[in-house]
Design a protein around this motif. Sequence first.
Motif, PDB file in Angstrom:
ATOM      1  N   ASN A   1     -48.687  33.011  14.327  1.00 51.41           N
ATOM      2  CA  ASN A   1     -49.336  32.202  15.336  1.00 51.41           C
ATOM      3  C   ASN A   1     -50.525  33.279  15.869  1.00 51.41           C
ATOM      4  OD1 ASN A   1     -49.310  32.459  18.782  1.00 51.41           O
ATOM      5  ND2 ASN A   1     -49.287  30.312  17.924  1.00 51.41           N
ATOM      6  N   LYS A   2     -50.357  34.348  15.903  1.00 56.76           N
ATOM      7  CA  LYS A   2     -51.295  35.636  16.233  1.00 56.76           C
ATOM      8  C   LYS A   2     -52.413  35.413  15.292  1.00 56.76           C
ATOM      9  CE  LYS A   2     -48.327  38.875  18.489  1.00 56.76           C
ATOM     10  NZ  LYS A   2     -47.650  40.261  18.483  1.00 56.76           N
TER      11      LYS A   2
ATOM     12  N   ILE B   1     -51.392  36.634   7.420  1.00 57.67           N
ATOM     13  CA  ILE B   1     -51.768  35.858   6.493  1.00 57.67           C
ATOM     14  C   ILE B   1     -50.526  35.436   5.455  1.00 57.67           C
ATOM     15  CG2 ILE B   1     -52.955  35.315   4.253  1.00 57.67           C
ATOM     16  CD1 ILE B   1     -55.220  36.654   5.587  1.00 57.67           C
ATOM     17  N   ILE B   2     -49.819  36.432   5.028  1.00 57.04           N
ATOM     18  CA  ILE B   2     -48.557  36.127   3.956  1.00 57.04           C
ATOM     19  C   ILE B   2     -47.328  36.496   5.162  1.00 57.04           C
ATOM     20  CG2 ILE B   2     -47.297  37.001   2.165  1.00 57.04           C
ATOM     21  CD1 ILE B   2     -49.967  35.643   1.522  1.00 57.04           C
TER      22      ILE B   2
ATOM     23  N   ILE C   1     -45.244  29.654  16.480  1.00 60.68           N
ATOM     24  CA  ILE C   1     -44.718  29.805  17.652  1.00 60.68           C
ATOM     25  C   ILE C   1     -45.116  31.235  18.401  1.00 60.68           C
ATOM     26  CG2 ILE C   1     -42.361  30.384  18.784  1.00 60.68           C
ATOM     27  CD1 ILE C   1     -41.224  29.096  16.380  1.00 60.68           C
ATOM     28  N   PRO C   2     -45.624  31.062  19.693  1.00 58.20           N
ATOM     29  CA  PRO C   2     -46.092  32.255  20.262  1.00 58.20           C
ATOM     30  C   PRO C   2     -45.422  33.636  20.286  1.00 58.20           C
ATOM     31  CG  PRO C   2     -46.057  30.247  21.873  1.00 58.20           C
ATOM     32  CD  PRO C   2     -45.427  29.770  20.783  1.00 58.20           C
ATOM     33  N   GLY C   3     -45.976  34.153  19.888  1.00 56.81           N
ATOM     34  CA  GLY C   3     -45.659  35.693  19.467  1.00 56.81           C
ATOM     35  C   GLY C   3     -45.295  35.959  17.987  1.00 56.81           C
ATOM     36  N   THR C   4     -45.351  35.197  17.328  1.00 56.11           N
ATOM     37  CA  THR C   4     -45.078  35.054  15.866  1.00 56.11           C
ATOM     38  C   THR C   4     -46.351  35.754  15.170  1.00 56.11           C
ATOM     39  OG1 THR C   4     -45.533  33.057  15.085  1.00 56.11           O
ATOM     40  CG2 THR C   4     -43.117  33.476  15.575  1.00 56.11           C
ATOM     41  N   PRO C   5     -46.338  36.644  13.964  1.00 55.96           N
ATOM     42  CA  PRO C   5     -47.457  37.020  13.216  1.00 55.96           C
ATOM     43  C   PRO C   5     -48.270  35.921  12.762  1.00 55.96           C
ATOM     44  CG  PRO C   5     -45.524  38.283  12.523  1.00 55.96           C
ATOM     45  CD  PRO C   5     -45.023  37.167  13.400  1.00 55.96           C
TER      46      PRO C   5
ATOM     47  N   ILE D   1     -53.604  32.778  13.407  1.00 54.19           N
ATOM     48  CA  ILE D   1     -54.369  31.699  13.772  1.00 54.19           C
ATOM     49  C   ILE D   1     -55.113  31.641  14.755  1.00 54.19           C
ATOM     50  CG2 ILE D   1     -53.972  29.154  14.491  1.00 54.19           C
ATOM     51  CD1 ILE D   1     -51.557  28.962  12.820  1.00 54.19           C
ATOM     52  N   LYS D   2     -54.632  32.362  16.048  1.00 57.53           N
ATOM     53  CA  LYS D   2     -55.560  32.621  17.142  1.00 57.53           C
ATOM     54  C   LYS D   2     -56.758  33.294  16.901  1.00 57.53           C
ATOM     55  CE  LYS D   2     -51.936  31.628  20.557  1.00 57.53           C
ATOM     56  NZ  LYS D   2     -51.251  32.289  21.975  1.00 57.53           N
ATOM     57  N   ALA D   3     -56.394  34.570  16.057  1.00 54.16           N
ATOM     58  CA  ALA D   3     -57.635  35.590  15.653  1.00 54.16           C
ATOM     59  C   ALA D   3     -58.459  34.856  14.818  1.00 54.16           C
ATOM     60  CB  ALA D   3     -56.558  36.876  15.067  1.00 54.16           C
ATOM     61  N   SER D   4     -57.973  33.967  13.959  1.00 51.86           N
ATOM     62  CA  SER D   4     -58.985  33.448  13.055  1.00 51.86           C
ATOM     63  C   SER D   4     -59.904  32.366  13.652  1.00 51.86           C
ATOM     64  CB  SER D   4     -58.127  32.544  11.730  1.00 51.86           C
ATOM     65  OG  SER D   4     -57.649  31.534  12.517  1.00 51.86           O
ATOM     66  N   ASN D   5     -59.434  31.743  14.809  1.00 46.47           N
ATOM     67  CA  ASN D   5     -60.293  30.920  15.425  1.00 46.47           C
ATOM     68  C   ASN D   5     -61.340  31.676  16.254  1.00 46.47           C
ATOM     69  OD1 ASN D   5     -58.873  28.586  14.610  1.00 46.47           O
ATOM     70  ND2 ASN D   5     -57.363  28.618  16.396  1.00 46.47           N
ATOM     71  N   LEU D   6     -60.957  32.798  16.718  1.00 45.10           N
ATOM     72  CA  LEU D   6     -62.020  33.717  17.443  1.00 45.10           C
ATOM     73  C   LEU D   6     -63.034  34.086  16.407  1.00 45.10           C
ATOM     74  CD1 LEU D   6     -59.674  36.035  19.658  1.00 45.10           C
ATOM     75  CD2 LEU D   6     -61.126  34.057  20.513  1.00 45.10           C
ATOM     76  N   ILE D   7     -62.664  34.597  15.358  1.00 42.37           N
ATOM     77  CA  ILE D   7     -63.432  35.056  14.303  1.00 42.37           C
ATOM     78  C   ILE D   7     -64.569  33.958  13.986  1.00 42.37           C
ATOM     79  CG2 ILE D   7     -63.558  36.240  11.954  1.00 42.37           C
ATOM     80  CD1 ILE D   7     -60.864  37.382  12.858  1.00 42.37           C
ATOM     81  N   ARG D   8     -64.074  32.835  13.729  1.00 40.16           N
ATOM     82  CA  ARG D   8     -64.538  31.792  13.039  1.00 40.16           C
ATOM     83  C   ARG D   8     -65.832  31.308  14.104  1.00 40.16           C
ATOM     84  NH1 ARG D   8     -60.770  29.046  12.254  1.00 40.16           N
ATOM     85  NH2 ARG D   8     -60.238  29.326   9.871  1.00 40.16           N
TER      86      ARG D   8
END
Length: 503
Positions: free
Chosen positions: A248-249, A235-236, A242-246, A251-258
């Motif tokens: 990017n991870k 978040i902060i 970019i793939p592999g950055t905190p 954003i992907k995690a928030s989409n799964l949770i959402r």
Amino acid sequence: LIITSSFYLLLIQSTKGRNINMEVSYLTSLLLIAILSVSLLLSLTILYRHKSKASVGKIPPGNTGLPFIGETIQFLLDGRRGYPEKFINDRMKKFSPQVFRTSLLGEPTAVFCGAAGNKFLFSSENKLVTTWWPNSVNKIFPSSTQTSSIEESKKMRKLLPGFLKPEALQRYITIMDMIAQRHFASGWEDKKEVTVFPLAKNFTFWLACRLFVNVEDPDHVAKFEESFALLASGIISLPLDIPGTPFNKAIKASNLIRKELLAIIKQRKIDLAENKAWAAQDILSHMLLTPDENGQYMKELDIADKILGLLIGGHDTASAAVTFVMKYLAELPEVYEKVYKEVMAIANSKAPGELLHWEDLQKMKYSWNVACEVMRLAPPLQGAFREALHDFSYAGFSIPKGWKLYWSVHSTHRNKDCFPEPEKFDPTRFEGSGPAPYTFVPFGGGPRMCPGKEYARLEILVFMYNVVKRFRWEKQLPDEKIIVDPMPIPAKGLPVRLHPHKA
């Protein structure tokens, strides 16, 4: 600009009468035109900055670091190395103990320091300053940008008081204790060694899922938990998708949770229609049934984003707090003994199988003083951002409109002017009237003080009661490093050896 123009004219003169390849001449001309353009741009930039500085007066002293990145990397690295206060303290000494200039997350930033700085920012809310979230937050919670993160935050604060004020939370204490008992039975009892931090996260997240969306099945809770860890870490952070950055991870995690939350919301709407759920059941039902001042109901995606934010705020900071409570109680047996005495006085007064009540937690005064001293030395919240609504002056310096403003717990929590012998663990600091105003700020202050402060107090005390009643413990890694990512956590999760109390 004059020097560059003269150089260009001299070069033209020197090429007269020579047999120069036309392509080379053409490329040379393009290069010189580019140099001339850059020189002009730099000149205009210098003039603009001079004019801007002149218009707002003397800005705070400091260093803005690298272009775009600023001093963000140093800010984050100091935390990762276990010294989050170093960034603040070094610059307070070098530039100003009141306010200094830096650049964080791509934004020019003034860091306000000390109790006076906290008081100024907290009391200027919606007058001179307003809340500000980094771009990373707006991108992780995209539906909030339909208006703005500021407006969405205001809406959220209007929804929360009914559920998070003390009188409303009283009815949740038995639920908290019941979940705590199930948590310790499944994750701690009959084990010689445990790793505290992941277990603490499991407890606080389980609790948040139950009280916010009425989900308490361990398997269902586990589906969320891993994704939330990735989300919290990104978040902060620098908003580099970019793939592999905190980021990017996250954003992907928030989409799964959402996606999972949207499924829960759809089912809840069905349950409400069939009278299988009710408005006071949890925050989710309240959101679905409560219109705004214009009579409009929130969209499902907006509700999912708000619940997502609540689940983060409702468990991440508290899990760090209870982890450090266990760390300090392991290191300070004399403090543990006083907490144990307080806990057992309550436990011995209860009938077999009786759950905790509001009155029980009100008796845990020393335990809460211990928790406060833990949060002074290892604050879960490191600070927060604001944005200047207008040009204004502070401590003899001018702050331009649009600048980002940051307050940090580290400018007071370990400051000897605010807390004598700041490195000493001393729960008595919180007896009587407690610390001076604006010095102890783990929950912020002013109109934007964390609305979940009382909720956090209750879940921390319920955890302390249950763990101290069951165990003593000792650290397995005496010199375990502490890192901040973005909250303080033991690098190895605080492994401990448990010593159950004899029945």
